[in-house]
Design a protein around this motif. Structure first.
Motif, mmCIF file in Angstrom:
data_model
loop_
_atom_site.group_PDB
_atom_site.id
_atom_site.type_symbol
_atom_site.label_atom_id
_atom_site.label_comp_id
_atom_site.label_asym_id
_atom_site.label_seq_id
_atom_site.Cartn_x
_atom_site.Cartn_y
_atom_site.Cartn_z
ATOM 1 N N GLY A 1 -0.152 -1.177 0.235
ATOM 2 C CA GLY A 1 -0.080 -0.069 0.223
ATOM 3 C C GLY A 1 1.001 1.426 0.160
ATOM 4 N N THR A 2 1.671 1.399 0.816
ATOM 5 C CA THR A 2 3.205 2.121 0.547
ATOM 6 C C THR A 2 3.213 2.474 -1.205
ATOM 7 N N VAL A 3 3.658 1.828 -1.647
ATOM 8 C CA VAL A 3 4.141 1.630 -3.133
ATOM 9 C C VAL A 3 2.727 2.103 -4.316
ATOM 10 N N GLY A 4 1.853 1.782 -3.216
ATOM 11 C CA GLY A 4 0.321 2.189 -4.302
ATOM 12 C C GLY A 4 0.364 3.753 -4.190
ATOM 13 N N ALA A 5 0.211 3.943 -2.736
ATOM 14 C CA ALA A 5 0.047 5.391 -2.866
ATOM 15 C C ALA A 5 0.595 6.166 -3.521
ATOM 16 N N ALA A 6 2.254 5.922 -3.855
ATOM 17 C CA ALA A 6 3.270 6.825 -4.340
ATOM 18 C C ALA A 6 2.679 6.654 -6.014
ATOM 19 N N MET A 7 2.315 5.385 -6.068
ATOM 20 C CA MET A 7 2.042 5.040 -7.801
ATOM 21 C C MET A 7 0.392 5.817 -8.446
ATOM 22 N N GLU A 8 -0.427 6.082 -7.349
ATOM 23 C CA GLU A 8 -1.108 6.463 -7.581
ATOM 24 C C GLU A 8 -1.282 8.419 -8.384
ATOM 25 N N GLY A 9 -0.119 8.928 -7.300
ATOM 26 C CA GLY A 9 0.320 10.233 -7.609
ATOM 27 C C GLY A 9 1.101 9.647 -9.145
ATOM 28 N N TYR A 10 2.053 9.259 -9.265
ATOM 29 C CA TYR A 10 2.546 8.800 -10.703
ATOM 30 C C TYR A 10 1.825 9.027 -11.931
ATOM 31 N N LEU A 11 0.837 7.665 -11.242
ATOM 32 C CA LEU A 11 -0.013 7.968 -12.492
ATOM 33 C C LEU A 11 -0.869 8.898 -13.236
ATOM 34 N N PHE A 12 -1.178 9.983 -11.879
ATOM 35 C CA PHE A 12 -1.000 11.383 -12.509
ATOM 36 C C PHE A 12 -0.432 12.256 -12.669
ATOM 37 N N GLY A 13 0.482 11.817 -12.806
ATOM 38 C CA GLY A 13 1.967 12.524 -13.808
ATOM 39 C C GLY A 13 2.695 13.843 -12.726
ATOM 40 N N ILE A 14 2.390 12.632 -11.541
ATOM 41 C CA ILE A 14 3.751 13.511 -10.608
ATOM 42 C C ILE A 14 4.621 12.713 -9.925
ATOM 43 N N PRO A 15 6.030 13.045 -10.154
ATOM 44 C CA PRO A 15 7.093 12.178 -9.174
ATOM 45 C C PRO A 15 6.695 11.797 -8.095
ATOM 46 N N ALA A 16 6.908 10.846 -7.760
ATOM 47 C CA ALA A 16 7.067 9.941 -6.260
ATOM 48 C C ALA A 16 7.116 9.402 -5.602
ATOM 49 N N ILE A 17 7.428 8.998 -3.937
ATOM 50 C CA ILE A 17 8.800 8.227 -4.163
ATOM 51 C C ILE A 17 8.036 7.610 -2.895
ATOM 52 N N ALA A 18 8.344 6.477 -2.166
ATOM 53 C CA ALA A 18 8.006 5.642 -1.989
ATOM 54 C C ALA A 18 8.703 5.646 -0.600
ATOM 55 N N PHE A 19 8.462 5.312 0.609
ATOM 56 C CA PHE A 19 9.882 4.709 1.865
ATOM 57 C C PHE A 19 9.280 4.049 2.423
ATOM 58 N N SER A 20 10.451 3.054 2.754
ATOM 59 C CA SER A 20 10.136 1.660 3.840
ATOM 60 C C SER A 20 11.996 1.877 5.005
ATOM 61 N N GLN A 21 11.423 1.322 6.116
ATOM 62 C CA GLN A 21 11.749 0.799 6.288
ATOM 63 C C GLN A 21 12.302 -0.970 6.886
ATOM 64 N N VAL A 22 13.535 -1.539 6.540
ATOM 65 C CA VAL A 22 13.851 -2.294 6.299
ATOM 66 C C VAL A 22 13.051 -3.971 7.798
#
Length: 291
Positions: A132-153
């Motif tokens: 879901g972290t990547v999903g949120a970033a990807m939704e922005g990307y699909l709207f043409g906005i640069p996006a980053i997903a950050f996670s701790q290992v």
């Protein structure tokens, strides 16, 4: 963690991180923050506290934990947006819902950057399909906005202040120039749970692979019904040098550029040739039957 405690947690992070010294950024940089752990999660509180020092930031995040919801949108139930005492807005939906609503009606401006996280645990290899972290970033990307997903290992929020500091450093490096006029990008970043000065350099990596997930866990409910719990993710299968698994295991911050196109370009020719054979075979059979 309630809102007031979460806010206090975030405000106190940076006094404990002496090595963190963010450089001012143009106040015109507007960042939308979301996540999948929920608006009260320590990861998003820490990320907001860090990024607020260098940009204009706003949070629109899920009301509750929505891990593994990927890109799901809520289409058959109403969504509501509420505002917490610290100004965070939260939605009774998925991470993608949050970004979608923000970009299509909630905000009266277009953010320059979407930042998702910091997730409580890794999003490496096959995890990115479910995240879901990547999903949120990807939704922005699909709207043409640069996006980053950050996670701790590792789970548990260990060294979260250092992770937020490193995330801010990465954002500053990526936005040092103008974002306008550039093709949007989608980046997946995983950070080891280490003090800031112990994290090694950023590495550009490909996604690794995991073994298949563990078997489902079967239990009986108090009412005698059979319950099934999805099993744990599989262990790393491809964690060789060059993968995100390898980089983080050696203390590096792993950055993987992602794309949305799922087309198997390498095998398009094979499938085209196969389809041509099927077509020839079908026509041949028809001609034989007619004769």
């Amino acid at each position: 963690m309630n809102v007031s405690v979460a806010t206090a947690f975030g405000l106190g992070l940076w006094s404990r991180c002496a090595a963190y010294n963010p450089q001012p950024m143009p106040s015109t940089l507007k960042i939308l923050i979301s996540n999948d752990d929920g608006f009260q999660a320590p990861g998003i509180v820490a990320l907001h506290a860090a990024l607020a020092r260098v940009a204009q930031v706003e949070v629109v995040a899920p009301e509750h934990n929505n891990s593994a919801k990927s890109n799901a949108l809520t289409l058959h139930a109403p969504l509501y947006v509420q505002t917490a005492s610290n100004g965070f807005r939260y939605v009774n939906g998925t991470p993608a819902d949050c970004v979608h609503i923000a970009l299509t009606g909630l905000l009266d401006y277009r953010p320059d950057l979407i930042v998702s996280g910091i997730n409580n645990g890794a999003n490496m290899g096959d995890d990115t399909i479910y995240s879901g972290t990547v999903g949120a970033a990807m939704e922005g990307y699909l709207f043409g906005i640069p996006a980053i997903a950050f996670s701790q290992v590792d789970k548990g929020w260990g060294e979260i202040e250092a992770a937020a500091a490193k995330a801010t450093e990465v954002v500053q490096q990526l936005t040092a120039g103008s974002l306008s006029g550039q093709p949007p990008w989608l980046l997946n970043v995983n950070m080891p749970n280490l003090p800031l000065d112990a994290m090694r350099s950023l590495k550009i990596c490909r996604l690794g692979r995991r073994h298949s997930a563990e078997r489902v866990i079967v239990q009986e409910s108090p009412r005698g019904d059979t319950m099934y719990w999805i099993g744990s993710a599989g262990a790393a299968k491809d964690d060789t040098e060059g993968t995100d698994f390898h980089a983080t295991a050696h203390g590096h911050v792993a950055l993987t550029p992602l794309k949305v196109d799922l087309t198997d370009h390498d095998n398009l020719r094979y499938w085209a040739q196969s389809a041509a054979q099927w077509d020839t075979s079908a026509h041949g059979a028809g001609a034989s039957e007619t004769a």
